[in-house]
Design a protein around this motif. Structure first.
Motif, PDB file in Angstrom:
ATOM      1  N   HIS A  13       0.846  -1.357   0.189  1.00 41.16           N
ATOM      2  CA  HIS A  13      -0.037   0.052   0.216  1.00 41.16           C
ATOM      3  C   HIS A  13       0.860   1.290  -0.005  1.00 41.16           C
ATOM      4  CE1 HIS A  13      -3.630  -2.431   0.490  1.00 41.16           C
ATOM      5  NE2 HIS A  13      -2.880  -3.089   1.422  1.00 41.16           N
ATOM      6  N   CYS A  14       2.001   1.272  -0.699  1.00 40.89           N
ATOM      7  CA  CYS A  14       2.876   2.142  -0.890  1.00 40.89           C
ATOM      8  C   CYS A  14       2.612   2.957  -2.066  1.00 40.89           C
ATOM      9  CB  CYS A  14       4.434   1.634  -0.923  1.00 40.89           C
ATOM     10  SG  CYS A  14       5.522   3.032  -1.524  1.00 40.89           S
ATOM     11  N   SER A  15       2.276   4.437  -1.467  1.00 42.12           N
ATOM     12  CA  SER A  15       1.881   5.292  -2.801  1.00 42.12           C
ATOM     13  C   SER A  15       2.861   5.305  -3.947  1.00 42.12           C
ATOM     14  CB  SER A  15       1.487   6.680  -2.299  1.00 42.12           C
ATOM     15  OG  SER A  15       1.258   7.674  -3.394  1.00 42.12           O
ATOM     16  N   LYS A  16       4.295   5.341  -3.311  1.00 40.89           N
ATOM     17  CA  LYS A  16       5.283   5.498  -4.494  1.00 40.89           C
ATOM     18  C   LYS A  16       5.552   4.470  -5.268  1.00 40.89           C
ATOM     19  CE  LYS A  16      10.289   6.948  -3.952  1.00 40.89           C
ATOM     20  NZ  LYS A  16      11.428   7.168  -2.970  1.00 40.89           N
ATOM     21  N   TRP A  17       5.310   3.440  -4.795  1.00 38.20           N
ATOM     22  CA  TRP A  17       5.431   2.317  -5.715  1.00 38.20           C
ATOM     23  C   TRP A  17       4.345   1.589  -6.237  1.00 38.20           C
ATOM     24  CZ3 TRP A  17      10.115   0.623  -7.541  1.00 38.20           C
ATOM     25  CH2 TRP A  17      11.245   0.877  -6.961  1.00 38.20           C
ATOM     26  N   ASP A  18       3.451   1.556  -5.542  1.00 40.81           N
ATOM     27  CA  ASP A  18       2.040   0.820  -6.057  1.00 40.81           C
ATOM     28  C   ASP A  18       1.198   1.780  -6.725  1.00 40.81           C
ATOM     29  OD1 ASP A  18       3.129  -1.387  -4.652  1.00 40.81           O
ATOM     30  OD2 ASP A  18       1.937  -0.977  -2.680  1.00 40.81           O
ATOM     31  N   SER A  19       1.230   3.041  -6.940  1.00 39.19           N
ATOM     32  CA  SER A  19       0.519   3.771  -7.675  1.00 39.19           C
ATOM     33  C   SER A  19       1.261   4.103  -9.143  1.00 39.19           C
ATOM     34  CB  SER A  19       0.073   5.026  -6.768  1.00 39.19           C
ATOM     35  OG  SER A  19      -0.729   4.806  -5.760  1.00 39.19           O
ATOM     36  N   MET A  20       2.450   4.008  -8.996  1.00 39.46           N
ATOM     37  CA  MET A  20       3.308   4.607 -10.079  1.00 39.46           C
ATOM     38  C   MET A  20       2.793   3.915 -11.587  1.00 39.46           C
ATOM     39  SD  MET A  20       7.049   3.095 -10.016  1.00 39.46           S
ATOM     40  CE  MET A  20       7.473   1.651 -10.365  1.00 39.46           C
ATOM     41  N   GLU A  21       2.232   2.728 -11.906  1.00 33.87           N
ATOM     42  CA  GLU A  21       2.070   2.183 -12.945  1.00 33.87           C
ATOM     43  C   GLU A  21       0.648   2.881 -13.277  1.00 33.87           C
ATOM     44  OE1 GLU A  21       1.886  -1.873 -15.428  1.00 33.87           O
ATOM     45  OE2 GLU A  21       1.576  -1.980 -13.221  1.00 33.87           O
ATOM     46  N   ALA A  22      -0.180   2.975 -12.575  1.00 31.26           N
ATOM     47  CA  ALA A  22      -1.370   3.942 -12.971  1.00 31.26           C
ATOM     48  C   ALA A  22      -1.304   5.121 -13.610  1.00 31.26           C
ATOM     49  CB  ALA A  22      -2.510   3.788 -11.924  1.00 31.26           C
ATOM     50  N   ILE A  23      -0.217   5.922 -12.820  1.00 35.41           N
ATOM     51  CA  ILE A  23      -0.015   7.363 -13.009  1.00 35.41           C
ATOM     52  C   ILE A  23       0.989   7.572 -14.252  1.00 35.41           C
ATOM     53  CG2 ILE A  23       0.880   9.621 -11.792  1.00 35.41           C
ATOM     54  CD1 ILE A  23      -0.162   8.395  -9.401  1.00 35.41           C
ATOM     55  N   PHE A  24       2.209   6.938 -14.385  1.00 32.81           N
ATOM     56  CA  PHE A  24       3.286   7.242 -15.249  1.00 32.81           C
ATOM     57  C   PHE A  24       3.348   5.978 -16.195  1.00 32.81           C
ATOM     58  CE2 PHE A  24       4.198   9.288 -11.254  1.00 32.81           C
ATOM     59  CZ  PHE A  24       4.371  10.390 -11.519  1.00 32.81           C
ATOM     60  N   GLY A  25       2.842   5.039 -16.103  1.00 32.11           N
ATOM     61  CA  GLY A  25       2.635   3.683 -16.996  1.00 32.11           C
ATOM     62  C   GLY A  25       4.157   2.953 -16.773  1.00 32.11           C
ATOM     63  N   VAL A  26       4.808   3.005 -15.573  1.00 31.44           N
ATOM     64  CA  VAL A  26       5.866   2.604 -15.394  1.00 31.44           C
ATOM     65  C   VAL A  26       5.689   1.411 -14.370  1.00 31.44           C
ATOM     66  CG1 VAL A  26       8.312   2.777 -14.169  1.00 31.44           C
ATOM     67  CG2 VAL A  26       7.115   4.602 -15.683  1.00 31.44           C
TER      68      VAL A  26
END
Length: 389
Positions: A13-26
């Motif tokens: 549940h880490c914003s930095k890692w678990d959200s980055m694909e949805a936001i940056f496509g990474v």
């Protein structure tokens, strides 16, 4: 403490890692997360022990008697920053974005202008706009890779509708440690235009060796309009504790702020207070001293690598762990250089335009990570822009 060994934060549940694909496509599977401003390092042992003590006790009730907590804040500000404060000046908020929002709510009205020196931390503009206030952007001057202020231009921008100015000190994302003369100029600007001055100093402990942060409270004649904001969260990598301090010396301003806090029924969470009390200690100070050296070495490594790529320039970092890289001289448009970073290098970094005017040609990279990750990031970027060599 070694900063080279860090836990895997994916699927936590880490914003930095678990959200980055949805936001940056990474993808977190093979990408590097260098956007959200928290570090990869565990908090110091003294903080871990404070949390463990709570767990061992097993009862998570309301927090009472803040005397030790406030004494720890007093000790830290005095020993680390030469700033003597009274415990009655301290309000605890749910982090400093919340503290900023509370200041806007307490001291301005809908439609009022709030001045920012941009590019600057993106959450400021977000909460100003959400509160139906007007964002007034006074663009910083990029003087050969160093941000400076132009108060002649800023004076000309003022309309009389402005009620507040927010300063980020040290500056995020440019990493400037403002000089005493610059702080005096900000204070004079606030006086000329009758503005409340909110000084967000969340990065004040994270200066590079040889740099000295000056609290805005050390500037004479500004107390009657000054709101200071500090926190343990960036310094000790405990942003999820959501605890910050709004420190107000002036009694009238303090009464206004306290009234809004009471009206909204706000009170801090006990985990954050126990963690902050533990952090502001000799053990915490020793950890920070080691951290600053490590971050400086990361900075040197990153800048040396980035500045070998034609057209890229990493702004000299005086504080924070956030590198501000200018892609302007690549001749590429923002979409192209951003795509190279995200799709070729597979790095998630903050997009410059979110920081306001002056940010279009930039990306912000988080250097608060193990040395190996910084080395990997540099190699990936050099390869992604290898045709410019």
């Amino acid at each position: 403490m070694t900063f080279d060994q860090t836990p895997d934060r994916r699927d936590t549940h880490c914003s930095k890692w678990d959200s980055m694909e949805a936001i940056f496509g990474v993808s977190p599977d093979d990408g590097l997360s260098m956007w959200v401003a928290d570090m990869e390092f565990k908090a110091p042992d003294v903080v871990q022990q404070a949390v463990q003590n709570m767990v061992d006790h097993g009862v998570y009730g309301y927090f009472g008697d803040e005397s030790k907590y406030k004494a720890a804040i007093q000790w830290w500000m005095d020993t680390r920053h030469g700033w003597q404060i009274d415990p009655s000046w301290i309000f605890t908020t749910h982090g400093l974005v919340n503290g900023t929002a509370m200041c806007i709510d307490a001291y301005t009205n809908p439609g009022d202008g709030v001045v920012l020196f941009t590019p600057v931390y993106h959450a400021f503009a977000r909460v100003i706009a959400a509160a139906d206030r007007q964002v007034v952007e006074c663009e910083l001057v990029n003087n050969n890779g160093r941000y400076e202020m132009d108060f002649t231009a800023y004076d000309a921008q003022m309309t009389g509708n402005e009620r507040m100015v927010i300063l980020c000190s040290p500056h995020n994302p440019g990493g400037r440690v403002w000089t005493r003369a610059e702080l005096q100029a900000v204070a004079a600007f606030a006086k000329r235009h009758e503005l409340i001055l909110v000084s967000d100093e969340i990065h004040h402990d994270l200066t590079m060796p040889g740099q000295t942060h000056i609290p805005m409270s050390h500037i004479d004649g500004i107390t009657d309009r000054l709101i200071m904001m500090t926190a343990t969260t960036k310094t000790f990598n405990m942003a999820g504790s959501h605890v910050g301090n709004v420190i107000i010396e002036d009694p009238d301003l303090r009464a206004q702020f306290g009234k809004r806090m009471a009206a909204l029924g706000m009170s801090p969470n006990s985990f954050g207070l126990f963690m902050a009390t533990a952090a502001y200690s000799p053990e915490g100070a020793a950890w920070v001293d080691e951290l600053r050296i490590y971050l400086d070495e990361n900075r040197q490594l990153f800048d040396a690598g980035i500045n070998t790529i034609p057209g890229l320039a990493s702004m000299p970092l005086e504080a924070t762990y956030l590198a501000w890289v200018d892609f302007k001289n690549t001749g590429m448009g923002r979409e192209e250089f951003t795509a190279r970073v995200e799709q070729k290098a597979k790095i998630a970094a903050n997009h410059g335009p979110t920081f306001g005017k002056g940010g279009d040609s930039f990306l912000r990279f988080n250097l608060g990570a193990p040395r190996a990750q910084i080395e990997e990031a540099v190699e990936r970027l050099q390869k992604a822009f290898g045709d410019l060599q």
